[in-house]
Write an enzyme that holds these catalytic residues in place. Structure first.
Site: not given
Length: 269
Positions: A123, A191, A221
């Site tokens: 991601a 993760n 993020h």
């Protein structure tokens, strides 16, 4: 002509299902030979509908029928999935990167036996840049994650600290610490932070903030890196998959990783 690489997949959740479907449609040089799931009856019908149904086997039997295993499972299963493959000099693709921080001896095991552990980009964007910067000197890496509260529900850190995130009306910072601490407290959520730390300066020097944010609908993020070769920042807004803890792009990242294995052209580090 090289023989096809045999692929096994553990877990048929939001990620594993898309990976299995892509392999069934066809990826050059790869063949899906087996899957392993906790509840075989739940998935038997879906697998039977594939053009080339794979065998359904326990985790321990996969190493005998596959060259590469793809871990799309709960993090507590990582050792049982990875160890047999790297001990046999084979490859394990690991999505639960946070588990590697508590089982880093698996990396040494792979080194001793000629195996390999692959952590896909998942991601995040920019892991190539972080890996390149790490060849020189990285001074700092900081990550700020914002997720809808539902995507963080049930995380061990939230439960242990009795943090209320239901009914939030404004963003709440629920964690600020190292990537190692975050991986333990949010094993199904960050993760990405573990992967970032493995690419760069390690889990104890990589820092992360985690926000439960009711104003966002995507997993967001932002990464800030300062090094002797470059200073850069990266942002990504991931659309959640059927599992709100996981972004849609994660499964696509695994598929892209698999396509690179036998591709005539590989782009990126």
């Amino acid at each position: 002509m090289r023989p096809d690489l045999r692929i096994a997949v553990v877990g048929l959740g939001a990620i594993g299902t898309k990976v299995v479907e892509a392999l069934d449609r066809g990826i050059d040089g790869l063949v899906l030979t087996a899957v392993s799931v906790q509840n075989p009856e739940k998935h038997r019908g879906r697998l039977a509908s594939l053009a080339r149904p794979p065998a359904m086997l326990p985790i321990a039997a996969l190493v005998d029928v596959a060259d590469i295993v793809i871990e799309c499972a709960p993090s507590h299963l990582v050792r049982s999935i990875v160890a047999p493959f790297v001990r046999a000099g084979k490859t394990a693709v690991v999505l639960s990167a946070g588990a590697l921080l508590d089982h880093d001896d698996l990396i040494e095991l792979a080194k001793q036996h000629g195996g390999q552990i692959v952590v896909p980009t998942g991601a995040l964007i920019g892991l190539d840049a972080v890996t390149a910067a790490a060849v020189g000197t990285i001074h700092s890496v900081r990550m700020i994650t914002r997720k809808p509260p539902g995507g963080l529900a049930g995380a061990p850190y939230i439960v242990a600290n009795n943090i209320g995130i239901e009914g939030l009306t404004e963003p709440l910072r629920i964690f600020d610490g190292s990537a190692r601490e975050a991986a333990r407290g949010f094993p199904a959520n960050v993760n990405v932070a573990a992967a970032l730390s493995l690419a760069g300066i390690g889990p104890d020097r990589t820092t992360i903030e985690i926000w439960a944010d009711p104003t966002v609908t995507r997993n967001m993020h932002r990464i800030e890196v300062d090094s002797d070769s470059a200073r850069f920042s990266m942002s990504i807004e991931n659309i959640p998959s059927e599992n709100p803890k996981t972004g849609l792009i994660t499964a696509l990242s695994v598929i892209a990783c698999l396509r690179k294995l036998r591709a005539s052209l590989r782009v990126g580090t």
